[in-house]
Design a protein around this motif. Structure first.
Motif, PDB file in Angstrom:
ATOM      1  N   ALA A  67       0.828  -1.201   0.000  1.00 52.47           N
ATOM      2  CA  ALA A  67       0.000   0.000   0.000  1.00 52.47           C
ATOM      3  C   ALA A  67       0.867   1.257   0.000  1.00 52.47           C
ATOM      4  CB  ALA A  67      -0.931  -0.001   1.219  1.00 52.47           C
ATOM      5  N   LEU A  68       1.824   1.323   0.920  1.00 54.96           N
ATOM      6  CA  LEU A  68       2.716   2.480   0.984  1.00 54.96           C
ATOM      7  C   LEU A  68       3.610   2.552  -0.251  1.00 54.96           C
ATOM      8  CD1 LEU A  68       3.718   4.893   2.602  1.00 54.96           C
ATOM      9  CD2 LEU A  68       5.310   3.371   3.788  1.00 54.96           C
ATOM     10  N   ASN A  69       4.082   1.415  -0.708  1.00 53.75           N
ATOM     11  CA  ASN A  69       4.904   1.405  -1.917  1.00 53.75           C
ATOM     12  C   ASN A  69       4.118   1.885  -3.127  1.00 53.75           C
ATOM     13  OD1 ASN A  69       7.064   0.403  -0.470  1.00 53.75           O
ATOM     14  ND2 ASN A  69       6.651  -1.728  -0.984  1.00 53.75           N
ATOM     15  N   GLY A  70       2.834   1.534  -3.184  1.00 51.36           N
ATOM     16  CA  GLY A  70       1.996   1.997  -4.287  1.00 51.36           C
ATOM     17  C   GLY A  70       1.813   3.507  -4.263  1.00 51.36           C
ATOM     18  N   ILE A  71       1.651   4.068  -3.067  1.00 47.16           N
ATOM     19  CA  ILE A  71       1.495   5.522  -2.948  1.00 47.16           C
ATOM     20  C   ILE A  71       2.787   6.230  -3.358  1.00 47.16           C
ATOM     21  CG2 ILE A  71       1.087   7.409  -1.326  1.00 47.16           C
ATOM     22  CD1 ILE A  71      -0.634   5.452   0.288  1.00 47.16           C
ATOM     23  N   LEU A  72       3.927   5.705  -2.904  1.00 43.56           N
ATOM     24  CA  LEU A  72       5.212   6.308  -3.269  1.00 43.56           C
ATOM     25  C   LEU A  72       5.462   6.189  -4.774  1.00 43.56           C
ATOM     26  CD1 LEU A  72       7.469   5.093  -0.316  1.00 43.56           C
ATOM     27  CD2 LEU A  72       6.374   7.321  -0.631  1.00 43.56           C
ATOM     28  N   LEU A  73       5.079   5.058  -5.365  1.00 47.51           N
ATOM     29  CA  LEU A  73       5.222   4.891  -6.812  1.00 47.51           C
ATOM     30  C   LEU A  73       4.345   5.897  -7.555  1.00 47.51           C
ATOM     31  CD1 LEU A  73       6.296   3.340  -9.255  1.00 47.51           C
ATOM     32  CD2 LEU A  73       4.395   1.728  -8.979  1.00 47.51           C
ATOM     33  N   TYR A  74       3.131   6.128  -7.043  1.00 43.60           N
ATOM     34  CA  TYR A  74       2.245   7.125  -7.639  1.00 43.60           C
ATOM     35  C   TYR A  74       2.875   8.511  -7.582  1.00 43.60           C
ATOM     36  CZ  TYR A  74      -1.503  10.567  -7.738  1.00 43.60           C
ATOM     37  OH  TYR A  74      -2.262  11.679  -8.002  1.00 43.60           O
ATOM     38  N   LEU A  75       3.458   8.862  -6.424  1.00 39.41           N
ATOM     39  CA  LEU A  75       4.076  10.176  -6.271  1.00 39.41           C
ATOM     40  C   LEU A  75       5.212  10.379  -7.272  1.00 39.41           C
ATOM     41  CD1 LEU A  75       4.324  10.673  -2.392  1.00 39.41           C
ATOM     42  CD2 LEU A  75       2.970  12.027  -3.974  1.00 39.41           C
ATOM     43  N   VAL A  76       6.139   9.421  -7.284  1.00 43.19           N
ATOM     44  CA  VAL A  76       7.322   9.572  -8.134  1.00 43.19           C
ATOM     45  C   VAL A  76       6.939   9.583  -9.610  1.00 43.19           C
ATOM     46  CG1 VAL A  76       9.525   8.528  -8.787  1.00 43.19           C
ATOM     47  CG2 VAL A  76       8.821   8.562  -6.393  1.00 43.19           C
ATOM     48  N   SER A  77       6.061   8.675 -10.012  1.00 42.06           N
ATOM     49  CA  SER A  77       5.675   8.598 -11.426  1.00 42.06           C
ATOM     50  C   SER A  77       4.917   9.842 -11.866  1.00 42.06           C
ATOM     51  CB  SER A  77       4.837   7.341 -11.675  1.00 42.06           C
ATOM     52  OG  SER A  77       3.664   7.348 -10.880  1.00 42.06           O
ATOM     53  N   THR A  78       4.024  10.354 -11.022  1.00 41.09           N
ATOM     54  CA  THR A  78       3.270  11.551 -11.376  1.00 41.09           C
ATOM     55  C   THR A  78       4.184  12.766 -11.476  1.00 41.09           C
ATOM     56  OG1 THR A  78       1.364  10.667 -10.166  1.00 41.09           O
ATOM     57  CG2 THR A  78       1.296  12.979 -10.770  1.00 41.09           C
ATOM     58  N   ILE A  79       5.108  12.892 -10.540  1.00 40.58           N
ATOM     59  CA  ILE A  79       6.052  14.010 -10.580  1.00 40.58           C
ATOM     60  C   ILE A  79       6.930  13.935 -11.823  1.00 40.58           C
ATOM     61  CG2 ILE A  79       8.040  15.043  -9.410  1.00 40.58           C
ATOM     62  CD1 ILE A  79       6.725  14.160  -6.754  1.00 40.58           C
ATOM     63  N   PHE A  80       7.363  12.730 -12.179  1.00 38.03           N
ATOM     64  CA  PHE A  80       8.204  12.580 -13.370  1.00 38.03           C
ATOM     65  C   PHE A  80       7.422  12.889 -14.638  1.00 38.03           C
ATOM     66  CE2 PHE A  80      10.399   9.982 -16.630  1.00 38.03           C
ATOM     67  CZ  PHE A  80      11.641  10.608 -16.565  1.00 38.03           C
TER      68      PHE A  80
ATOM     69  N   ILE B  70      -0.640  15.763  -4.006  1.00 41.44           N
ATOM     70  CA  ILE B  70      -0.746  15.370  -2.602  1.00 41.44           C
ATOM     71  C   ILE B  70      -2.187  15.008  -2.252  1.00 41.44           C
ATOM     72  CG2 ILE B  70      -0.503  16.176  -0.219  1.00 41.44           C
ATOM     73  CD1 ILE B  70       2.124  15.528  -1.647  1.00 41.44           C
ATOM     74  N   LEU B  71      -3.157  15.733  -2.802  1.00 35.43           N
ATOM     75  CA  LEU B  71      -4.569  15.443  -2.518  1.00 35.43           C
ATOM     76  C   LEU B  71      -4.946  14.036  -2.983  1.00 35.43           C
ATOM     77  CD1 LEU B  71      -7.434  16.208  -1.640  1.00 35.43           C
ATOM     78  CD2 LEU B  71      -7.755  17.256  -3.892  1.00 35.43           C
ATOM     79  N   PHE B  72      -4.599  13.696  -4.210  1.00 32.38           N
ATOM     80  CA  PHE B  72      -4.971  12.373  -4.720  1.00 32.38           C
ATOM     81  C   PHE B  72      -4.188  11.269  -4.018  1.00 32.38           C
ATOM     82  CE2 PHE B  72      -6.720  14.896  -8.178  1.00 32.38           C
ATOM     83  CZ  PHE B  72      -7.909  14.233  -8.431  1.00 32.38           C
ATOM     84  N   ALA B  73      -2.943  11.546  -3.649  1.00 34.58           N
ATOM     85  CA  ALA B  73      -2.197  10.569  -2.861  1.00 34.58           C
ATOM     86  C   ALA B  73      -2.849  10.369  -1.492  1.00 34.58           C
ATOM     87  CB  ALA B  73      -0.745  11.022  -2.701  1.00 34.58           C
ATOM     88  N   SER B  74      -3.363  11.444  -0.908  1.00 33.01           N
ATOM     89  CA  SER B  74      -4.044  11.355   0.387  1.00 33.01           C
ATOM     90  C   SER B  74      -5.321  10.534   0.283  1.00 33.01           C
ATOM     91  CB  SER B  74      -4.366  12.761   0.913  1.00 33.01           C
ATOM     92  OG  SER B  74      -3.195  13.534   1.059  1.00 33.01           O
TER      93      SER B  74
ATOM     94  N   ASN C  40     -19.542   0.111   1.018  1.00 32.79           N
ATOM     95  CA  ASN C  40     -18.162   0.345   0.583  1.00 32.79           C
ATOM     96  C   ASN C  40     -18.099   1.020  -0.785  1.00 32.79           C
ATOM     97  OD1 ASN C  40     -17.211  -0.785   2.919  1.00 32.79           O
ATOM     98  ND2 ASN C  40     -16.848  -2.797   2.035  1.00 32.79           N
ATOM     99  N   ASN C  41     -18.906   2.063  -0.941  1.00 31.14           N
ATOM    100  CA  ASN C  41     -19.002   2.762  -2.207  1.00 31.14           C
ATOM    101  C   ASN C  41     -17.938   3.855  -2.266  1.00 31.14           C
ATOM    102  OD1 ASN C  41     -19.768   4.138  -4.508  1.00 31.14           O
ATOM    103  ND2 ASN C  41     -21.950   3.922  -4.108  1.00 31.14           N
ATOM    104  N   GLN C  42     -16.882   3.645  -3.048  1.00 27.11           N
ATOM    105  CA  GLN C  42     -15.822   4.638  -3.161  1.00 27.11           C
ATOM    106  C   GLN C  42     -16.276   5.857  -3.945  1.00 27.11           C
ATOM    107  OE1 GLN C  42     -11.976   3.202  -4.247  1.00 27.11           O
ATOM    108  NE2 GLN C  42     -12.121   1.351  -3.023  1.00 27.11           N
ATOM    109  N   THR C  43     -17.265   5.680  -4.839  1.00 31.32           N
ATOM    110  CA  THR C  43     -17.811   6.830  -5.548  1.00 31.32           C
ATOM    111  C   THR C  43     -18.475   7.795  -4.573  1.00 31.32           C
ATOM    112  OG1 THR C  43     -18.213   5.439  -7.479  1.00 31.32           O
ATOM    113  CG2 THR C  43     -19.347   7.558  -7.405  1.00 31.32           C
ATOM    114  N   LEU C  44     -19.178   7.248  -3.587  1.00 34.60           N
ATOM    115  CA  LEU C  44     -19.800   8.085  -2.557  1.00 34.60           C
ATOM    116  C   LEU C  44     -18.749   8.860  -1.783  1.00 34.60           C
ATOM    117  CD1 LEU C  44     -22.326   8.945  -0.971  1.00 34.60           C
ATOM    118  CD2 LEU C  44     -21.998   6.937   0.471  1.00 34.60           C
ATOM    119  N   MET C  45     -17.615   8.251  -1.525  1.00 37.00           N
ATOM    120  CA  MET C  45     -16.540   8.943  -0.817  1.00 37.00           C
ATOM    121  C   MET C  45     -16.052  10.137  -1.613  1.00 37.00           C
ATOM    122  SD  MET C  45     -12.966   7.396   0.651  1.00 37.00           S
ATOM    123  CE  MET C  45     -11.759   8.503   1.404  1.00 37.00           C
ATOM    124  N   ALA C  46     -15.902   9.975  -2.926  1.00 38.42           N
ATOM    125  CA  ALA C  46     -15.465  11.089  -3.769  1.00 38.42           C
ATOM    126  C   ALA C  46     -16.505  12.209  -3.817  1.00 38.42           C
ATOM    127  CB  ALA C  46     -15.171  10.580  -5.186  1.00 38.42           C
ATOM    128  N   VAL C  47     -17.783  11.830  -3.904  1.00 40.11           N
ATOM    129  CA  VAL C  47     -18.855  12.823  -3.983  1.00 40.11           C
ATOM    130  C   VAL C  47     -18.975  13.610  -2.677  1.00 40.11           C
ATOM    131  CG1 VAL C  47     -21.349  13.131  -4.221  1.00 40.11           C
ATOM    132  CG2 VAL C  47     -20.139  11.559  -5.742  1.00 40.11           C
TER     133      VAL C  47
END
Length: 221
Positions: A22-35, A61-65, A157-164
């Motif tokens: 989970a943490l590795n995925g977030i760090l990969l998202y950060l580095v790849s998005t920045i690059f 940072i928002l989407f990583a959060s 467990n509706n993730q769409t509801l979380m975004a809304v």
């Protein structure tokens, strides 16, 4: 209650350490998005101005959060939630989750700022103020998204509801954070950002209090 909160945070840290994906995925998202931002804006040609630098950083940072906090309650199994119900009070549980997520988001934001500064440069003049904003924003994102994750978990467990639900609450906070961060980048005095900093602190306290009061009703359902 303090001992229960500390024990629960320790338990979450152990689980996170065992399941590093989970943490590795977030760090990969950060580095790849920045690059990708580096390649898109061609930084060597100075096509990335300060305003864009600031906005891009906080959007990343928002989407990583969101990715980091979404698993707080949405990915929890009902059996584990029932077990928590027997050993810990709802107030201690929500407070522990907010504290743990806040620590996680502070770590993610600081690492993101580190990689972002290396790859895209660092135009921040008042660094200590920018770091204080990272701290306040991480706590605010944690308290807001943790409560919304708890609400979404009760809706299948509706993730769409979380975004809304999260967008109307996070957006004003994000705009205020971007504004104060621009002041830190420009090197303005603390007095220019004091009202916004107090407002961010007040929002964090209010959201934390609302979570503390409302979560027991969600917990009983």
């Amino acid at each position: 209650m303090v001992s229960l909160v500390l024990e629960f945070i320790k338990k979450e840290l152990k689980i996170e350490w065992r399941n590093k994906y989970a943490l590795n995925g977030i760090l990969l998202y950060l580095v790849s998005t920045i690059f990708i931002c580096y390649l898109s804006f061609n930084v060597k040609s100075n096509q990335l101005n300060v305003v864009t630098w600031n906005a891009l950083f906080w959007i990343i940072i928002l989407f990583a959060s969101i990715n980091a906090v979404a698993k707080s309650f949405i990915q929890e199994k009902q059996e584990r939630l029932l077990y928590y119900y027997t050993i810990i009070s709802p107030q201690a549980l929500i407070f522990a989750r907010i504290m743990y997520n806040a620590l996680l988001l502070i770590l993610v934001a600081l690492l993101g700022f580190f990689f972002y500064s290396i790859i895209l440069g660092n135009p921040v003049i008042t660094t200590w103020l920018f770091l204080a904003i990272i701290l306040l924003a991480s706590v605010g994102f944690s308290s807001t998204l943790t409560l919304i994750s708890a609400i979404a978990s009760k809706a299948g467990n509706n993730q769409t509801l979380m975004a809304v639900l999260g967008f109307p609450i996070i957006l004003p906070m994000l705009l205020m954070v971007i504004k104060v961060s621009k002041n830190a980048i420009d090197g303005l005095a603390l007095s220019a950002s004091l009202d916004e900093l107090i407002t961010l602190l007040a929002i964090n306290i209010i959201v934390g209090a609302v979570s503390f009061l409302l979560f027991p009703y969600l917990w009983r359902s």
